[in-house]
Design a protein around this motif. Sequence first.
Motif, short mmCIF file in Angstrom:
data_model
loop_
_atom_site.label_atom_id
_atom_site.label_comp_id
_atom_site.label_asym_id
_atom_site.label_seq_id
_atom_site.Cartn_x
_atom_site.Cartn_y
_atom_site.Cartn_z
N ASP A 190 -2.98 13.49 4.50
CA ASP A 190 -3.02 13.59 3.68
C ASP A 190 -0.48 13.17 3.42
OD1 ASP A 190 -4.19 13.29 1.68
OD2 ASP A 190 -4.62 15.33 1.59
N VAL A 191 -0.49 14.20 5.29
CA VAL A 191 1.17 14.43 5.45
C VAL A 191 1.05 13.62 6.02
CG1 VAL A 191 2.08 16.02 6.61
CG2 VAL A 191 1.17 17.25 5.40
N ALA A 192 0.61 12.74 7.22
CA ALA A 192 0.92 11.54 7.29
C ALA A 192 0.98 10.25 6.45
CB ALA A 192 -0.55 11.47 8.43
N ALA A 205 0.72 -1.16 0.06
CA ALA A 205 0.04 0.38 -0.03
C ALA A 205 0.56 1.38 -0.21
CB ALA A 205 -0.93 0.40 1.16
N GLN A 206 1.88 0.90 0.97
CA GLN A 206 2.85 2.49 0.74
C GLN A 206 3.98 3.24 -0.37
OE1 GLN A 206 5.43 2.42 4.01
NE2 GLN A 206 4.34 2.23 5.91
N ALA A 207 3.69 2.03 -1.83
CA ALA A 207 4.65 2.13 -2.56
C ALA A 207 3.59 2.27 -3.50
CB ALA A 207 5.25 0.77 -3.06
N GLN A 208 2.52 1.91 -3.04
CA GLN A 208 1.25 2.02 -4.50
C GLN A 208 0.70 4.18 -4.11
OE1 GLN A 208 -1.77 -0.44 -3.69
NE2 GLN A 208 -0.77 -1.95 -5.62
N TRP A 209 1.50 5.03 -2.50
CA TRP A 209 1.39 5.91 -2.08
C TRP A 209 1.67 7.20 -3.71
CZ3 TRP A 209 3.91 10.73 -2.37
CH2 TRP A 209 3.10 11.38 -0.95
N SER A 210 0.48 7.86 -3.96
CA SER A 210 1.34 8.94 -4.65
C SER A 210 0.85 10.52 -3.98
CB SER A 210 0.12 9.08 -5.91
OG SER A 210 -1.09 8.65 -6.07
N PRO A 211 1.39 11.59 -4.07
CA PRO A 211 1.04 13.01 -3.85
C PRO A 211 0.05 13.68 -4.06
CG PRO A 211 3.14 12.87 -4.82
CD PRO A 211 2.92 12.47 -4.81
N PRO A 212 -1.30 13.76 -2.96
CA PRO A 212 -1.74 15.13 -4.04
C PRO A 212 -1.64 15.73 -4.32
CG PRO A 212 -1.85 14.98 -1.72
CD PRO A 212 -0.81 14.11 -1.51
N ALA A 213 -2.58 16.55 -4.95
CA ALA A 213 -2.48 17.67 -5.51
C ALA A 213 -1.99 18.69 -5.25
CB ALA A 213 -3.51 18.07 -7.16
N CYS A 247 1.44 10.15 3.41
CA CYS A 247 3.53 10.12 2.74
C CYS A 247 4.11 10.70 3.91
CB CYS A 247 3.61 12.44 2.36
SG CYS A 247 5.31 13.28 1.64
N LEU A 248 4.47 11.02 5.09
CA LEU A 248 5.75 10.86 6.38
C LEU A 248 5.41 8.92 6.54
CD1 LEU A 248 4.64 13.07 8.66
CD2 LEU A 248 6.89 12.97 6.97
N GLU A 249 3.82 8.34 6.14
CA GLU A 249 4.31 6.78 6.88
C GLU A 249 4.59 6.08 5.46
OE1 GLU A 249 0.13 5.86 7.26
OE2 GLU A 249 0.26 6.43 9.05
N HIS A 250 4.85 7.09 3.71
CA HIS A 250 5.44 6.15 2.89
C HIS A 250 7.08 6.54 2.60
CE1 HIS A 250 6.14 4.99 -1.39
NE2 HIS A 250 6.30 6.35 -1.40
N LEU A 251 7.75 6.77 3.09
CA LEU A 251 8.93 7.36 3.77
C LEU A 251 9.48 6.70 4.97
CD1 LEU A 251 9.10 11.20 2.72
CD2 LEU A 251 9.56 9.20 1.22
N GLY A 252 8.57 5.93 5.49
CA GLY A 252 9.18 4.72 6.96
C GLY A 252 8.83 5.32 7.75
N PHE A 253 8.06 6.65 7.99
CA PHE A 253 8.02 7.12 8.99
C PHE A 253 6.22 6.30 10.47
CE2 PHE A 253 10.52 10.66 7.89
CZ PHE A 253 11.03 10.86 8.98
N ASP A 254 6.64 6.09 11.59
CA ASP A 254 5.40 5.72 12.60
C ASP A 254 4.60 6.42 12.86
OD1 ASP A 254 5.68 2.92 11.26
OD2 ASP A 254 7.26 2.70 13.08
N ILE A 255 3.67 6.83 12.26
CA ILE A 255 3.07 7.91 12.72
C ILE A 255 1.30 7.66 13.55
CG2 ILE A 255 1.80 10.18 12.08
CD1 ILE A 255 4.76 10.30 11.43
N PRO A 256 1.09 7.58 14.93
CA PRO A 256 0.27 7.42 15.44
C PRO A 256 -1.44 7.81 15.17
CG PRO A 256 2.07 8.31 16.88
CD PRO A 256 2.45 9.29 15.54
N GLU A 257 -2.26 7.03 15.03
CA GLU A 257 -3.44 7.10 14.37
C GLU A 257 -3.86 8.29 15.04
OE1 GLU A 257 -5.30 5.17 12.54
OE2 GLU A 257 -3.51 4.00 12.05
N PRO A 258 -4.52 9.11 14.60
CA PRO A 258 -5.14 10.39 14.89
C PRO A 258 -6.47 10.33 15.42
CG PRO A 258 -6.12 10.15 12.48
CD PRO A 258 -4.81 9.17 12.64
N PRO A 259 -7.16 10.92 15.99
CA PRO A 259 -8.35 10.88 16.38
C PRO A 259 -9.34 11.33 15.40
CG PRO A 259 -7.03 13.52 16.73
CD PRO A 259 -6.27 12.61 16.64
N SER A 260 -10.31 11.17 15.48
CA SER A 260 -11.26 11.31 14.90
C SER A 260 -11.73 13.54 14.40
CB SER A 260 -13.15 11.51 15.21
OG SER A 260 -13.51 12.83 16.29
#
Length: 207
Positions: free
Chosen positions: A133-135, A39-47, A137-150
Amino acid sequence: MDNRTRQARLVARRWMLGGVLVVGAVHGLSACTGETPQAQAQWSPPAWFAEQARESEESRLGYQRCMDDKGWDRTMMAGGGSEEPFVFGKDEDRSELERFDADVEECRIELGYPAPHEPTADELGVQYDAEQDVAACLEHLGFDIPEPPSREAWVEALISGREDGASAEVWSPYGELARMVEDDPGNAELAGRIERAEVQCPHCSAL
């Protein structure tokens, strides 16, 4: 830029949303993002990544031309800030800064940019989506970002903090990374990775 400067920049970074201070929430870092490598490999930056970069450069150039015409010899940033800081002693005359601010405001009007305002709940919702979107992108680069609130909880936290006249601590991807740097201040590799990531995964400046 040395490691200490990188760390100070990352830890000190704070998000201003229409006057509401947003910092990284105090969460334990997630051990798993929930994204598979495929899934990370298929990520592409938003417009909006490219659109924001274009608009930011237009803003920078517009303020530069306008302030040059007003006689200022300063390197302008998008939004009307100056790369060169104003430095004053305790009792020094600040009329130069006041004149600068007045000229920036005139330029804002001339360039047709809206006046600063308190973001609405709908605008904060747009900001929330951008943070996702930023999260990603960062996950695509290999960072572990905690789940956000609603979305509802995130927006409510900001609005409540604004109404209370207090800074609201809410989740943000770079806030979480700044916390990682605070927890591991000697990790030059981490600080460098984050600095490079900021180029590929820009902070959202929608508001």
